[in-house]
Enzyme design. Structure first.
Site, PDB file in Angstrom:
ATOM      1  NE  ARG A   1       5.484   1.489  -7.624  1.00 65.06           N
ATOM      2  CZ  ARG A   1       6.128   0.337  -7.706  1.00 65.06           C
ATOM      3  NH1 ARG A   1       7.425   0.281  -7.550  1.00 65.06           N
ATOM      4  NH2 ARG A   1       5.462  -0.769  -7.968  1.00 65.06           N
TER       5      ARG A   1
ATOM      6  CG  HIS B   1      -1.069   2.317  -2.148  1.00 62.92           C
ATOM      7  ND1 HIS B   1      -1.005   2.767  -3.445  1.00 62.92           N
ATOM      8  CD2 HIS B   1       0.204   2.345  -1.693  1.00 62.92           C
ATOM      9  CE1 HIS B   1       0.238   3.070  -3.756  1.00 62.92           C
ATOM     10  NE2 HIS B   1       0.997   2.814  -2.712  1.00 62.92           N
TER      11      HIS B   1
ATOM     12  CE1 TYR C   1       3.381   4.189  21.503  1.00 65.55           C
ATOM     13  CE2 TYR C   1       5.075   4.138  19.823  1.00 65.55           C
ATOM     14  CZ  TYR C   1       4.518   3.624  20.971  1.00 65.55           C
ATOM     15  OH  TYR C   1       5.097   2.548  21.597  1.00 65.55           O
TER      16      TYR C   1
END
Length: 759
Positions: A36, A82, A126
């Site tokens: 990580r 993930h 968007y």
């Protein structure tokens, strides 16, 4: 059925809690470190970034293709690779697209991906994204057997363990992260300099660190700026893998035609007026927050030499600073901003990475480059072996085709007459199963004579390539030469002559810091300081008459009224022996009743204010307790830097600080009078100068204690104010009857001395 039933309590293991907890926490810690938070040395990526780019590659989001919604990318990443929150994945993707966060962006974003002011990106429904050429270069070779593929979290698909491309992403783009018990913080660097240092290391494996630093100059941040540490400091940080690097913003009007910075940021406006322009800010500093810091300094009058700050930025940063007057020293203004704002920051270098064995460690520059070169050579060898396997498979088929052309009529006869032609062909011509299958699958149009010539040419070319690749596998020298050639090609694309490759951050050691006091920048104005009996303080503009009628709260009245300048510091003495410091420029105005002094400094509720004195550099004060003990103190030693003040006179129950008198430079004697109306006068030289303590006995008493003490010049005599409303003073020149050694009991004062036993 009874045998199939298992009691869940049978699975309970009796184990000490501390060992069970430590084992599980260790597993969690290792998972956080390796899967990580820390980047891999080989491709410089954390798993989330690697999975993002891999998912985009699978979606065919090439630089020359169209964009796709970010929501689609995020969905694929969290669905296939993930299993974490969509917000964290999208935030990681946004950072890969920000040219002010990454030196060489890996994602090409379309839409609002945030800005350097600190504004967030638009929602992922968007925005759109695709890969950049740099990302494609980083992933080059994934289809050539260069890296291992591992199953995804649910075992349904596979993902690459690392990316094999020859792009030094770890140093080029840097990384930051916090794991369990360790962290990493790597700045970005210039690719051309990384390549130069790597080439030097390949040519000379024993190269010294100092030689590497001749071509590898230090960080190259996306936002530019200036690294102002000395080359020795920078070199030491990269040698050990840990250090701290100072980064400043840049004052400039922009670059000239030659690409160099033109000036120091001073814009001349005519009539002697000027303004400063900031064109770059330190890495990870938000422009909006920086401007807020500067505006707060102006509003709080902490930077009085600055009149205004304006943000005139467009696609380029342009922060305009307007000085208070044209006489302000520009360098002083710059130094002030470096000290008081984030225009100068420190980047903590920590080269903590996962090596090729997935082991975390802090590496110096040389070791880091060595490990990267080893990994790239390993990738080269795997690519070579993969290509050799492909060539061998193709040559096998070509040999079969050529045999077929040499015996074409017999092959056709076998195919037409035999029910199972394949084993017959294999037996008669010594063909392998793959060769026979390929011959049977040939099209009729490929039986042309021209096709046979092409096959022989292809075979010869593959045999030549096979020889070259085998030579490469067997020769470390050839491997180094091939790597150097590929690195030089990379440098050409990211060289200093290119827009992306040109160094943005200047490495320039700053001149020694100018020593200046921030108090020197306070605008000097006369004020009249008023402190009431109940501890309310204020400052009226100008030097008003000391007997001016000021308004006070009911039951309150004046205690101290004195003249000062806004540049002065005020010493406040309490009867418990503590001294506090106030800036005259920070006192409230005199329109109201002021503010309680206890809101400005931390005063003991049971203590009482004994004196208010204007600080004079190198001045001295006479301090005396009610017991008759005292000493002289340097005012410089009485200044307190914090709200808690400074303990000066040591007191105990029943002992209080009673007298605080300023000692004039010309004074040479001390006069002390007790409650018993006895007066002694002795030389000032008998009083020690201390920074803290109880002092020495000034006058001895049988009953009562000290009433007052003062310093004087013996030749001028002792002066006191007469009683009544006349305001007349009396001077006693003949002081020999009272001049004794320090610590004497003394004798009654001259006739007419005040009845309250004060001077």
């Amino acid at each position: 059925m009874a045998d199939d039933f298992k009691d869940p309590f049978d699975a309970i293991v009796d184990a000490p809690f501390d060992s069970a907890l430590s084992e599980r926490y260790l597993v969690y810690a290792l998972s956080t470190i390796t899967a990580r938070s820390l980047p891999d040395l080989r491709d410089g990526l954390k798993p989330v970034h690697r999975r993002l780019l891999w998912a985009m590659r699978q979606l065919r989001l090439d630089p020359t293709g169209g964009f796709k919604k970010s929501a689609r990318v995020v969905g694929d990443v969290i669905g296939k690779y993930h299993p974490h929150g969509d917000a964290s994945v999208y935030d990681a993707m946004v950072r890969l697209a920000q040219d002010f966060a990454l030196r060489y962006p890996l994602v090409d974003g379309q839409g609002n991906f945030g800005n350097i002011d600190g504004d967030n990106a638009a929602a992922y429904r968007y925005t759109e994204a695709r890969l950049t050429p740099t990302a494609i270069r980083l992933m080059a070779g994934l289809d050539e057997g260069t890296v291992d593929f591992v199953p995804t979290y649910n075992g349904e698909e596979q993902e690459p363990e690392i990316f094999p491309g020859l792009f030094p992403n770890l140093l080029a783009n840097g990384a930051s992260g916090i794991a369990v018990g360790m962290a990493t913080n790597i700045p970005s660097h210039n690719v051309a300099e990384i390549v130069d240092a790597t080439l030097m290391l390949i040519d000379n494996p024993g190269v010294e660190h100092a030689q590497l630093m001749e071509v590898f100059h230090g960080p190259d941040f996306p936002t530019g700026g200036v690294v102002v540490d000395s080359p020795a400091v920078i070199s030491a940080a990269y040698e050990t893998g840990r250090g701290s690097i100072r980064v400043r913003g840049r004052f400039s009007n922009g670059r000239g035609e030659d690409g160099a910075w033109e000036d120091t940021g001073i814009e001349r406006l005519g009539s002697g007026q000027w303004q400063l322009v900031i064109s770059e800010i330190p890495y990870m500093v938000q422009k909006g927050k920086l401007i807020e810091q500067i505006a707060a300094l102006i509003a709080d009058k902490k930077l009085p030499i600055l009149e205004d700050v304006r943000d005139e930025s467009d696609e380029h940063i342009r922060i305009v600073l307007v000085p208070k007057s044209r006489n302000v020293d520009p360098e002083l203004l710059k130094e002030s901003l470096y000290r008081l704002t984030d225009l100068e920051t420190r980047f903590g270098l920590n080269l903590n990475v996962l090596d090729a064995h997935r082991t975390p460690g802090v590496l110096g520059l040389k070791l880091l480059l060595q490990e990267w070169v080893i990994s790239q050579i390993d990738i080269m060898l795997r690519r070579t072996q993969h290509r050799l396997d492909k060539i061998a498979a193709r040559l096998e088929l070509l040999e079969g085709y050529i045999i077929a052309y040499l015996n074409l009529d017999r092959i056709i006869e076998i195919i037409r007459t035999e029910d199972e032609p394949k084993p017959v062909m294999m037996d008669e011509f010594g063909l392998t199963d793959r060769q026979a299958e390929a011959i049977l699958n040939m099209r009729l149009r490929s039986l042309r004579k021209l096709e046979e010539i092409e096959l022989r040419k292809e075979r010869d070319a593959l045999l030549s390539e096979q020889d070259d690749l085998n030579a490469l596998l067997e020769s470390p020298a050839r491997q180094r030469t091939r790597l150097k050639r590929e690195l030089n090609a990379l440098r050409k694309d990211y060289g200093p002559h290119t827009a992306l490759g040109r160094r943005r951050t200047t490495i320039a050691e700053a001149a020694p810091t100018r020593e200046f006091s921030m108090d020197a920048m306070i605008e000097k104005e006369p004020v009249t300081v008023v402190l009431s009996a109940r501890g309310w303080i204020r400052a009226a503009k100008g030097h008003l008459a000391l007997d001016t009628e000021f308004k006070f709260k009911e039951g309150d009245g004046p205690a101290w009224v004195l003249h000062a300048q806004t540049t002065d510091k005020l010493l406040v003495a309490l009867d418990n022996g503590r001294f506090y410091t106030l800036g005259a420029d920070k006192l409230p105005g005199a329109r109201g009743f002021g503010e309680p002094i206890r809101t400005m400094v931390d005063i003991d509720p049971d203590a009482h204010i004994m004196a208010l004195v204007v600080y004079r550099p190198k001045g001295q004060l006479l301090l005396a307790a009610n017991t008759g003990r005292g000493f002289a103190a340097e005012m410089d030693e009485l200044l307190a830097e914090t709200r808690k003040g400074r303990g000066v006179v040591s007191t105990k129950p029943g002992v209080t600080l009673k007298i605080v008198r300023e000692i004039a430079p010309e004074h040479d004697h001390v006069a002390v009078v007790g409650d018993n109306r006895k007066l002694v006068i002795f030389a000032l030289s008998e009083v020690p100068i201390l920074a803290k303590g109880q002092g020495v006995t000034l006058q001895r008493y049988r009953d009562g204690g000290l009433s007052d003490a003062i310093t004087l010049k013996l030749d001028d005599g002792l002066t006191w104010t007469m009683g009544g409303e006349t305001g007349r003073t009396r001077v006693e020149k003949d002081l020999l009857p009272w001049k004794v050694a320090r610590g004497a009991a003394g004798r009654l004062p001259p006739v007419g001395f005040p009845r309250d036993n004060t001077f």
